[in-house]
Design an enzyme around this catalytic site. Structure first.
Site, PDB file in Angstrom:
ATOM      1  N   ASN A 199      42.139  72.726  60.303  1.00 14.40           N
ATOM      2  CA  ASN A 199      42.293  72.035  59.015  1.00 14.40           C
ATOM      3  C   ASN A 199      41.255  70.934  58.908  1.00 14.40           C
ATOM      4  OD1 ASN A 199      43.501  69.419  59.979  1.00 14.40           O
ATOM      5  ND2 ASN A 199      45.056  70.833  60.744  1.00 14.40           N
ATOM      6  N   LYS A 277      36.311  89.293  70.633  1.00 14.30           N
ATOM      7  CA  LYS A 277      36.024  88.965  69.229  1.00 14.30           C
ATOM      8  C   LYS A 277      36.466  90.141  68.358  1.00 14.30           C
ATOM      9  CE  LYS A 277      32.226  87.892  66.163  1.00 14.30           C
ATOM     10  NZ  LYS A 277      30.857  88.283  65.900  1.00 14.30           N
ATOM     11  N   ASP A 294      56.745  71.609  67.349  1.00 16.73           N
ATOM     12  CA  ASP A 294      56.672  70.345  66.603  1.00 16.73           C
ATOM     13  C   ASP A 294      56.668  69.202  67.618  1.00 16.73           C
ATOM     14  OD1 ASP A 294      57.248  67.963  65.078  1.00 16.73           O
ATOM     15  OD2 ASP A 294      57.746  69.306  63.424  1.00 16.73           O
ATOM     16  N   PHE A 312      53.521  60.633  60.277  1.00 13.84           N
ATOM     17  CA  PHE A 312      52.756  60.663  59.036  1.00 13.84           C
ATOM     18  C   PHE A 312      53.267  61.836  58.207  1.00 13.84           C
ATOM     19  CE2 PHE A 312      49.002  57.871  58.596  1.00 13.84           C
ATOM     20  CZ  PHE A 312      49.188  57.100  59.730  1.00 13.84           C
ATOM     21  N   LYS A 326      61.431  64.137  55.375  1.00 15.38           N
ATOM     22  CA  LYS A 326      60.721  64.471  56.620  1.00 15.38           C
ATOM     23  C   LYS A 326      61.056  63.468  57.723  1.00 15.38           C
ATOM     24  CE  LYS A 326      56.664  66.591  56.024  1.00 15.38           C
ATOM     25  NZ  LYS A 326      55.247  66.732  55.640  1.00 15.38           N
TER      26      LYS A 326
HETATM   27  N1  CTP Z   1      53.709  66.941  63.552  1.00 13.66           N
HETATM   28  C1  CTP Z   1      53.773  67.207  64.896  1.00 13.66           C
HETATM   29  N2  CTP Z   1      53.764  68.499  65.347  1.00 13.66           N
HETATM   30  C2  CTP Z   1      53.716  69.530  64.463  1.00 13.66           C
HETATM   31  C3  CTP Z   1      53.641  69.268  63.073  1.00 13.66           C
HETATM   32  C4  CTP Z   1      53.633  67.951  62.648  1.00 13.66           C
HETATM   33  O1  CTP Z   1      53.827  66.278  65.702  1.00 13.66           O
HETATM   34  N3  CTP Z   1      53.702  70.769  64.912  1.00 13.66           N
HETATM   35  C5  CTP Z   1      53.755  65.550  63.102  1.00 13.66           C
HETATM   36  C6  CTP Z   1      52.510  65.064  62.400  1.00 13.66           C
HETATM   37  O2  CTP Z   1      51.621  64.465  63.316  1.00 13.66           O
HETATM   38  C7  CTP Z   1      53.050  64.053  61.416  1.00 13.66           C
HETATM   39  C8  CTP Z   1      54.419  64.612  61.071  1.00 13.66           C
HETATM   40  O3  CTP Z   1      54.760  65.482  62.138  1.00 13.66           O
HETATM   41  O4  CTP Z   1      53.270  62.806  61.993  1.00 13.66           O
HETATM   42  C9  CTP Z   1      54.478  65.353  59.759  1.00 13.66           C
HETATM   43  O5  CTP Z   1      53.435  66.290  59.695  1.00 13.66           O
HETATM   44  P1  CTP Z   1      53.258  67.181  58.382  1.00 13.66           P
HETATM   45  O6  CTP Z   1      52.147  68.134  58.606  1.00 13.66           O
HETATM   46  O7  CTP Z   1      53.208  66.273  57.188  1.00 13.66           O
HETATM   47  O8  CTP Z   1      54.687  67.895  58.349  1.00 13.66           O
HETATM   48  P2  CTP Z   1      55.165  69.324  58.730  1.00 13.66           P
HETATM   49  O9  CTP Z   1      56.302  69.206  59.672  1.00 13.66           O
HETATM   50  O10 CTP Z   1      54.039  70.163  59.194  1.00 13.66           O
HETATM   51  O11 CTP Z   1      55.759  69.831  57.352  1.00 13.66           O
HETATM   52  P3  CTP Z   1      55.032  70.508  56.081  1.00 13.66           P
HETATM   53  O12 CTP Z   1      53.793  71.188  56.603  1.00 13.66           O
HETATM   54  O13 CTP Z   1      56.048  71.447  55.560  1.00 13.66           O
HETATM   55  O14 CTP Z   1      54.741  69.414  55.107  1.00 13.66           O
END
Ligand code: CTP
Length: 392
Positions: A199, A277, A294, A312, A326
């Site tokens: 990303n 590949k 997560d 965040f 969240k």
């Molecule tokens: N985060 C994490 N591990 C993951 C996904 C997210 O530690 N696998 C943490 C990010 O660093 C951030 C928070 O969770 O502090 C929220 O991340 P975000 O991408 O906004 O949320 P998601 O859980 O991925 O939800 P969505 O993509 O549905 O918005």
């Protein structure tokens, strides 16, 4: 300043120290003077440079005992193998060594020498003896040396020496004695031998938070996905690629007083990445995606949960409601909500507009450079840890 090709980098340190508001008194050894001149040091410090133990003029202006006591910190940069050996043995044949022997002030040494001289048991024993007496060390760094050999022995970067000095003086600072864990950047989840799911995260916000926490005296571990940013000085950086590696590095860094999860972790990974590949001729691949771990939720519910967890929430719509949900779903104390929609320039950019949400309510911050968001946030973290509760 002792002898060595790295002495020229110590001139840069003097410049950085002065820019940061420190007063610098320079002592140059005889071998140091073979690499830099007293004249250039004098021009930089704007004060007399001390070189000679036996100079009647120097002694009458400021004797070596007074010189050794007048500083708040004695920095040896570069510290040659020779000056470390003399200091370890308590020898005082010249002004620099006499000051090291006579001083009652803390000493910070930044060694610089050939890799084999650094690795020599004699040097290692001298470093251990000095460390046991309370001398602190910064570096040496590893890399290619002036003599074209490779390994540890390079003088730490001037910015890193400055950071070590700032940390020394921050000992009474807001986050002194605390360990802060920060995640930053994207993760890369492999698709095949060469391709990844990634990303647009640049890591800037997380790196700024790590640097700001170190600036308040914290010990900081920064776990970062692939980004094009240099290590913030004074911060322990663990570079990882995937979400699974990021979780492992975070777990290894625990315990922590506070953890800030600024990484944009990939939500999906390919269940079984191809070792080879994938070939175009085989047609568009169908990728079997499974959720990544997560990291925030795992650590927030784990047995070694940091006291304060800040997440965040990167959203592109319905920002506050989604961020509040969240925060609860993930089990974090605070969540920093930011709109990362196209046109905001937040992902990969220099500025951020955030909302700080805790159990009690929310605060809306103005549009700020990411460094400013970072320093406000770590100050709030420091206050909250001091009060011993988790409201922002
Ligand atoms: N985060 C994490 N591990 C993951 C996904 C997210 O530690 N696998 C943490 C990010 O660093 C951030 C928070 O969770 O502090 C929220 O991340 P975000 O991408 O906004 O949320 P998601 O859980 O991925 O939800 P969505 O993509 O549905 O918005």
């Amino acid at each position: 300043m002792s002898g060595g090709i790295a002495a020229y980098k110590a001139l840069e340190l003097v410049r950085l120290l002065q820019r940061a508001g420190y007063g610098v008194t320079a002592i140059l050894t005889e071998s140091g003077a073979r690499f830099v001149t007293a004249m250039s040091l004098q021009a930089l410090t704007g004060a007399a440079v001390h070189t000679d133990l036996w100079s009647l003029t120097e002694e009458s202006e400021m004797g070596h005992i007074q010189l050794s006591r007048s500083a708040d910190l004695v920095v040896v940069a570069p510290a040659s193998a020779d000056i470390l050996a003399r200091a370890a043995a308590g020898l005082a044949p010249d002004l620099a060594c006499t000051v090291l022997l006579a001083t009652d002030k803390p000493v910070l040494a930044a060694p610089a020498m050939n890799v084999r001289m650094w690795r020599h048991p004699a040097t290692q024993a001298n470093v251990a003896a000095l460390a046991a007496r309370g001398v602190r060390f910064v570096g040496p760094d590893e890399g290619e040396m002036a003599c074209h050999e490779f390994g540890p022995g390079r003088l730490a970067e001037p910015a890193a020496i400055l950071a070590a000095i700032e940390q020394h003086f921050a000992a009474g600072a807001l986050l002194a004695g605390r360990h802060v864990l920060v995640t930053a950047g994207p993760t890369h989840e492999p698709v095949d031998a060469v391709r990844v799911i990634a990303n647009r995260s640049s890591g800037r916000q997380g790196f700024a938070i790590a640097q700001a926490a170190a600036g308040l005296g914290a010990r900081v571990t920064l776990v970062s996905g692939p980004v094009a940013l240099a290590d913030p000085p004074g911060v322990t950086v663990r570079r990882v690629e995937t979400a699974a590696e990021m979780l492992r590095a975070c777990e290894q860094a625990l315990p922590a007083d506070a953890a800030v999860f600024a990484a944009a972790v990939a939500d999906w990974r390919v269940a079984e990445p191809s070792a080879a590949k994938l070939k175009k001729a085989a047609g568009p691949p169908v990728l079997d995606l499974v959720p990544t771990v997560d990291i925030l939720a795992t650590l927030a519910r784990g047995p070694r949960r940091p006291v304060l967890i800040v997440g965040f929430a990167a959203e592109t719509g319905d920002l506050l409601a989604r961020a509040r949900a969240k925060r609860e779903r993930k089990g974090c104390d605070w969540i920093v909500a930011n709109d990362v929609g196209a046109g905001t320039g937040v992902m990969g950019g220099e500025r951020n507009t955030v909302h700080l949400i805790d159990a009690a309510g929310e605060e809306h911050w103005p549009d700020l450079p990411k460094g400013e968001v970072a320093s406000r946030l770590v100050k709030r973290i420091a206050e909250s840890l001091r009060k011993g509760h988790a409201t922002a």
